[in-house]
Design a protein around this motif. Structure first.
Motif, PDB file in Angstrom:
ATOM      1  N   TRP A  51      46.108 -13.514  19.717  1.00 58.06           N
ATOM      2  CA  TRP A  51      46.078 -14.962  19.532  1.00 58.06           C
ATOM      3  C   TRP A  51      47.206 -15.648  20.324  1.00 58.06           C
ATOM      4  O   TRP A  51      48.374 -15.316  20.157  1.00 58.06           O
ATOM      5  CB  TRP A  51      46.211 -15.277  18.043  1.00 58.06           C
ATOM      6  N   LYS A  52      46.821 -16.537  21.210  1.00 58.34           N
ATOM      7  CA  LYS A  52      47.774 -17.335  21.999  1.00 58.34           C
ATOM      8  C   LYS A  52      48.805 -16.479  22.733  1.00 58.34           C
ATOM      9  O   LYS A  52      49.952 -16.870  22.881  1.00 58.34           O
ATOM     10  CB  LYS A  52      48.494 -18.359  21.102  1.00 58.34           C
ATOM     11  N   ASN A  53      48.398 -15.271  23.137  1.00 54.62           N
ATOM     12  CA  ASN A  53      49.339 -14.369  23.795  1.00 54.62           C
ATOM     13  C   ASN A  53      48.621 -13.582  24.894  1.00 54.62           C
ATOM     14  O   ASN A  53      48.442 -12.365  24.789  1.00 54.62           O
ATOM     15  CB  ASN A  53      49.962 -13.417  22.769  1.00 54.62           C
ATOM     16  N   PRO A  54      48.207 -14.269  25.959  1.00 57.16           N
ATOM     17  CA  PRO A  54      47.463 -13.574  27.024  1.00 57.16           C
ATOM     18  C   PRO A  54      48.274 -12.489  27.720  1.00 57.16           C
ATOM     19  O   PRO A  54      47.716 -11.485  28.165  1.00 57.16           O
ATOM     20  CB  PRO A  54      47.105 -14.713  27.993  1.00 57.16           C
ATOM     21  N   GLU A  55      49.604 -12.661  27.788  1.00 54.99           N
ATOM     22  CA  GLU A  55      50.431 -11.645  28.443  1.00 54.99           C
ATOM     23  C   GLU A  55      50.393 -10.331  27.672  1.00 54.99           C
ATOM     24  O   GLU A  55      50.220  -9.251  28.255  1.00 54.99           O
ATOM     25  CB  GLU A  55      51.870 -12.144  28.566  1.00 54.99           C
ATOM     26  N   ALA A  56      50.532 -10.425  26.337  1.00 55.37           N
ATOM     27  CA  ALA A  56      50.467  -9.218  25.513  1.00 55.37           C
ATOM     28  C   ALA A  56      49.073  -8.604  25.558  1.00 55.37           C
ATOM     29  O   ALA A  56      48.921  -7.382  25.526  1.00 55.37           O
ATOM     30  CB  ALA A  56      50.856  -9.545  24.074  1.00 55.37           C
ATOM     31  N   THR A  57      48.054  -9.451  25.646  1.00 59.27           N
ATOM     32  CA  THR A  57      46.680  -8.956  25.735  1.00 59.27           C
ATOM     33  C   THR A  57      46.485  -8.147  27.008  1.00 59.27           C
ATOM     34  O   THR A  57      45.928  -7.038  26.985  1.00 59.27           O
ATOM     35  CB  THR A  57      45.683 -10.118  25.691  1.00 59.27           C
ATOM     36  N   ARG A  58      46.937  -8.682  28.137  1.00 56.31           N
ATOM     37  CA  ARG A  58      46.783  -7.982  29.417  1.00 56.31           C
ATOM     38  C   ARG A  58      47.527  -6.654  29.429  1.00 56.31           C
ATOM     39  O   ARG A  58      47.141  -5.717  30.131  1.00 56.31           O
ATOM     40  CB  ARG A  58      47.286  -8.871  30.560  1.00 56.31           C
ATOM     41  N   ALA A  59      48.594  -6.564  28.632  1.00 50.46           N
ATOM     42  CA  ALA A  59      49.397  -5.335  28.611  1.00 50.46           C
ATOM     43  C   ALA A  59      48.653  -4.168  27.964  1.00 50.46           C
ATOM     44  O   ALA A  59      48.969  -3.008  28.237  1.00 50.46           O
ATOM     45  CB  ALA A  59      50.720  -5.586  27.885  1.00 50.46           C
ATOM     46  N   VAL A  60      47.672  -4.459  27.093  1.00 49.58           N
ATOM     47  CA  VAL A  60      46.992  -3.370  26.376  1.00 49.58           C
ATOM     48  C   VAL A  60      45.488  -3.340  26.584  1.00 49.58           C
ATOM     49  O   VAL A  60      44.841  -2.356  26.222  1.00 49.58           O
ATOM     50  CB  VAL A  60      47.276  -3.454  24.852  1.00 49.58           C
ATOM     51  N   LEU A  61      44.910  -4.409  27.140  1.00 51.58           N
ATOM     52  CA  LEU A  61      43.463  -4.491  27.267  1.00 51.58           C
ATOM     53  C   LEU A  61      43.089  -4.738  28.719  1.00 51.58           C
ATOM     54  O   LEU A  61      43.451  -5.758  29.306  1.00 51.58           O
ATOM     55  CB  LEU A  61      42.926  -5.619  26.378  1.00 51.58           C
ATOM     56  N   SER A  62      42.370  -3.782  29.316  1.00 45.87           N
ATOM     57  CA  SER A  62      41.994  -3.906  30.725  1.00 45.87           C
ATOM     58  C   SER A  62      40.815  -4.859  30.887  1.00 45.87           C
ATOM     59  O   SER A  62      40.117  -5.191  29.918  1.00 45.87           O
ATOM     60  CB  SER A  62      41.636  -2.533  31.295  1.00 45.87           C
ATOM     61  N   ASP A  63      40.573  -5.254  32.112  1.00 46.70           N
ATOM     62  CA  ASP A  63      39.469  -6.179  32.391  1.00 46.70           C
ATOM     63  C   ASP A  63      38.111  -5.581  32.039  1.00 46.70           C
ATOM     64  O   ASP A  63      37.167  -6.313  31.708  1.00 46.70           O
ATOM     65  CB  ASP A  63      39.475  -6.574  33.875  1.00 46.70           C
ATOM     66  N   ASP A  64      38.012  -4.247  32.094  1.00 48.68           N
ATOM     67  CA  ASP A  64      36.740  -3.610  31.764  1.00 48.68           C
ATOM     68  C   ASP A  64      36.699  -3.092  30.327  1.00 48.68           C
ATOM     69  O   ASP A  64      35.870  -2.243  29.972  1.00 48.68           O
ATOM     70  CB  ASP A  64      36.413  -2.482  32.743  1.00 48.68           C
ATOM     71  N   GLY A  65      37.619  -3.604  29.481  1.00 43.76           N
ATOM     72  CA  GLY A  65      37.503  -3.374  28.043  1.00 43.76           C
ATOM     73  C   GLY A  65      38.191  -2.168  27.465  1.00 43.76           C
ATOM     74  O   GLY A  65      38.014  -1.857  26.281  1.00 43.76           O
ATOM     75  N   TRP A  66      39.021  -1.463  28.246  1.00 47.68           N
ATOM     76  CA  TRP A  66      39.717  -0.290  27.710  1.00 47.68           C
ATOM     77  C   TRP A  66      41.008  -0.708  27.012  1.00 47.68           C
ATOM     78  O   TRP A  66      41.828  -1.412  27.582  1.00 47.68           O
ATOM     79  CB  TRP A  66      40.028   0.706  28.821  1.00 47.68           C
ATOM     80  N   LEU A  67      41.160  -0.260  25.780  1.00 45.84           N
ATOM     81  CA  LEU A  67      42.349  -0.555  24.981  1.00 45.84           C
ATOM     82  C   LEU A  67      43.352   0.579  25.092  1.00 45.84           C
ATOM     83  O   LEU A  67      43.012   1.748  24.880  1.00 45.84           O
ATOM     84  CB  LEU A  67      41.964  -0.742  23.510  1.00 45.84           C
ATOM     85  N   SER A  68      44.606   0.259  25.406  1.00 45.30           N
ATOM     86  CA  SER A  68      45.689   1.239  25.415  1.00 45.30           C
ATOM     87  C   SER A  68      46.249   1.341  24.000  1.00 45.30           C
ATOM     88  O   SER A  68      46.758   0.363  23.458  1.00 45.30           O
ATOM     89  CB  SER A  68      46.788   0.815  26.388  1.00 45.30           C
ATOM     90  N   THR A  69      46.155   2.530  23.404  1.00 43.09           N
ATOM     91  CA  THR A  69      46.581   2.684  22.010  1.00 43.09           C
ATOM     92  C   THR A  69      48.076   2.905  21.848  1.00 43.09           C
ATOM     93  O   THR A  69      48.627   2.666  20.777  1.00 43.09           O
ATOM     94  CB  THR A  69      45.840   3.860  21.354  1.00 43.09           C
ATOM     95  N   GLY A  70      48.731   3.415  22.902  1.00 43.44           N
ATOM     96  CA  GLY A  70      50.151   3.730  22.787  1.00 43.44           C
ATOM     97  C   GLY A  70      50.416   5.108  22.226  1.00 43.44           C
ATOM     98  O   GLY A  70      51.574   5.535  22.133  1.00 43.44           O
ATOM     99  N   ASP A  71      49.359   5.834  21.861  1.00 42.84           N
ATOM    100  CA  ASP A  71      49.514   7.181  21.306  1.00 42.84           C
ATOM    101  C   ASP A  71      49.134   8.238  22.331  1.00 42.84           C
ATOM    102  O   ASP A  71      48.122   8.113  23.032  1.00 42.84           O
ATOM    103  CB  ASP A  71      48.646   7.354  20.056  1.00 42.84           C
TER     104      ASP A  71
END
Length: 611
Positions: free
Chosen positions: A439-459
């Motif tokens: 929410w209202k944080n596109p920078e944080a979104t780009r850090a974990v979610l790629s343009d093709d929908g892959w989520l980085s879990t950090g694990d």
């Protein structure tokens, strides 16, 4: 299209179980309304009423009627589709009531942890631009009053229990707020891909971020869970994890709507053991801490038992575990399996009766479950299946199956979810359950979610040839010692805390020649342990006490590599709580904050040593 009131619900039959069939275009409100029409007289929710000292239940028809009244109340307050409404209550029928009323009006519920710090609550309310909040009672209002000047955006504060404050015109008691008749207005045009809820992360490394989940995200995750587990309308869930956590919200509450199972809301964690016996649940979803509590209670009882009883218990668990491994193709057949019916009657059933005696299976998630804890329960005949997920995934990504259960793993991907291993061994996930973004944080979104929908879990993970995933570390939490060796501190901390002497512990060693620990002790258990070891805490040197603590830690982490050993311990008296800012509302350690607070003590444990 989502089903309308004129349509008859279509039920899906899978291996004898019957679930609501809904289209991809359905919203959570659509599915809830469909459930209320499909089984109106079936039990939906039950909770304990302290005034009458009785458990009172509501049917699906009754909860549907209450939701209609609450919808009208929210409309009268001037709230409309898209507006955010915060829910800061313990699990209850009214939690469901406000959640579903918000969905039915096209609003966006924002769940809050009931024990969160007032400044953190104020931040979330302002960040999400919340217009209304529902709280339990006087205690919550006293907390909010300390940050009242920061809550200018609130239009309404609804308090479930009566609270009088003439200085706050926005405050109203639930009984005075709830209309006597439902309004007559059309449901707003809400689509499945639109924002359903904002769930704030626990904020271990800074301000919490608002995870945006759509209706489709959540319902897709419910479908994934029901694709691998059979849940029946006759099933009873005992709800005790906070509904502000997506694990509880999706896997317990929303799953119950689709499956038709009923939920009983536990009174409190201190009363949980009694609630298990009274409610007799058939399915539970829990974090490891609850299983660890029961495990600790069993271990404490064994200490008082005779040697024969202890050996019988160990034999029963060993036999049950070996039988489990054999049934899963990981062990050999043994003649002692013929003894299992007798061992089950003499040992296992008596212990599992403390959990109500009717559990079919249990799911563990939210953190790593110790293999030794899992082994005891599985050895006693209770299938515990460990799963994995995060709020950003609605939350379920993987889970072990009853027929394919490897307690050392977090299981394979649930149906509909794709997994891959990225850089540095990081688990990546993609699917219809992955969040819309922060929410209202596109920078944080780009850090974990790629343009093709892959989520980085950090694990960090390892995946075997059967698709079973094992967590090997957390990228942000991995300790890199001075010799270059890498250590997963969370796994070690969980192992150490199985010793009842250690209430809380943080393992440290970044860039250091060895590991050390900062610990909060259980005073009573520590006094007993010291007495047993003939250490006088009033006269003996602190070195002698520390040596005993190091020995106890070594016993708990003997399964870790030789370089991953704790050589020094610093004991602190202050417990780490949400109020003092040292843990999050989900009880995760704020590692950086704790390290900074005890920096002097930590450095003293390395005095005179270099890498």
């Amino acid at each position: 299209m989502a089903p309308t009131s004129s349509q008859q619900p279509v039920l899906q039959n899978r291996r004898g179980t019957r679930y609501l069939m809904f289209e991809d275009s359905a919203t959570i409100a659509d599915v809830f309304a469909l459930r209320c029409r499909t089984s109106p007289n079936a039990p939906a929710y039950r909770e304990y009423e302290s005034a009458t000292k009785e458990w009172r239940g509501v049917t699906w028809r009754e909860i549907g009627e209450l939701v209609a009244l609450a919808r009208e109340g929210l409309r009268r307050d001037g709230l409309s589709a898209g507006d955010r409404i915060a829910i800061m209550m313990k699990n209850s029928v009214k939690w469901v009531l406000f959640d579903q009323a918000a969905y039915a009006n096209g609003m966006v519920p924002v769940p809050l942890f009931v024990d969160d710090r007032p400044d953190n609550v104020a931040y979330i309310l302002n960040d999400a631009e919340v217009k209304a909040i529902v709280i339990d009672g006087e205690e919550h209002w006293k907390r909010l009053k300390t940050v009242r000047e920061q809550l200018g955006g609130l239009q309404r504060i609804i308090c479930i229990k009566p609270v009088v404050d003439p200085d706050e015109p926005k405050l109203i008691t639930f009984a005075d707020w709830l209309p006597s008749t439902p309004g007559s207005f059309d449901r707003p045009a809400i689509e499945a891909q639109m924002l359903a809820t904002i769930v704030y992360t626990s904020g271990t490394t800074g301000r919490p971020k608002g995870v945006m989940l759509s209706h489709r995200n959540i319902l897709a995750n419910v479908r994934s869970g029901l694709a691998v587990y059979d849940v029946y309308p006759e099933d009873v869930f005992l709800s005790f994890l906070p509904l502000s956590h997506m694990f509880e919200r999706t896997c317990d509450y929303y799953l119950n709507v689709v499956s038709g199972a009923s939920i009983v809301f536990s009174r409190s964690i201190p009363q949980l053991a009694e609630d298990f016996r009274v409610v007799q649940p058939t399915v539970i979803f829990s974090v490891p801490r609850i299983y660890e509590r029961f495990y600790a209670a069993i271990q404490e009882q064994l200490k008082k038992a005779s040697p024969i009883r202890r050996r019988l218990f160990e034999f029963a668990v060993g036999t049950g575990w070996a039988k489990f491994e054999y049934e899963h193709g990981r062990g050999k057949w043994k003649p002692q399996y013929f003894l299992w019916p007798l061992l089950e009657k003499l040992v296992a059933r008596k212990l599992l009766d403390r959990l109500g005696g009717k559990l079919r299976f249990a799911i563990s998630g939210g953190a790593a479950l110790s293999p030794s804890v899992a082994k005891v329960f599985i050895g006693l005949g209770l299938p515990i299946c460990q799963g994995y997920g995060l709020s950003e995934a609605s939350p379920l990504l993987t889970v072990n199956l009853l027929e394919k259960n490897n307690p050392h793993s977090i299981g394979p991907a649930v149906p509909g979810v794709e997994l891959r291993v990225g850089n540095n061994g990081e688990l990546m996930a993609r699917g219809p359950n992955i969040m819309m973004g922060y929410w209202k944080n596109p920078e944080a979104t780009r850090a974990v979610l790629s343009d093709d929908g892959w989520l980085s879990t950090g694990d960090q993970v390892a995946v075997d040839e059967h698709g079973f995933v094992t967590i090997t570390g957390r990228l942000k939490d991995i300790i890199v010692m001075g010799n270059g060796e890498k250590v997963p501190p969370v796994d070690m901390e969980l192992a150490i805390q199985l010793d009842p002497v250690f209430e809380q512990v943080l393992v440290f060693g970044e860039g250091k020649p060895y590991l050390s620990a900062v610990a909060v002790l259980n005073d009573d258990e520590w006094a007993r342990a010291a007495a047993d070891a003939k250490v006088d805490l009033t006269t003996d040197s602190s070195d002698k006490a520390e040596k005993l603590l190091v020995q106890r830690i070594a016993k708990q982490i003997k399964g870790f590599p030789g370089y991953a050993q704790v050589r020094k311990v610093s004991v602190v008296k202050e417990k780490w709580t949400i109020d003092n800012g040292l843990i999050t509302p989900t009880l995760k350690l704020k590692r950086g904050v704790i390290v900074n607070k005890y920096a002097t003590a930590i450095e003293s444990m390395y005095k005179g040593h270099t890498v």
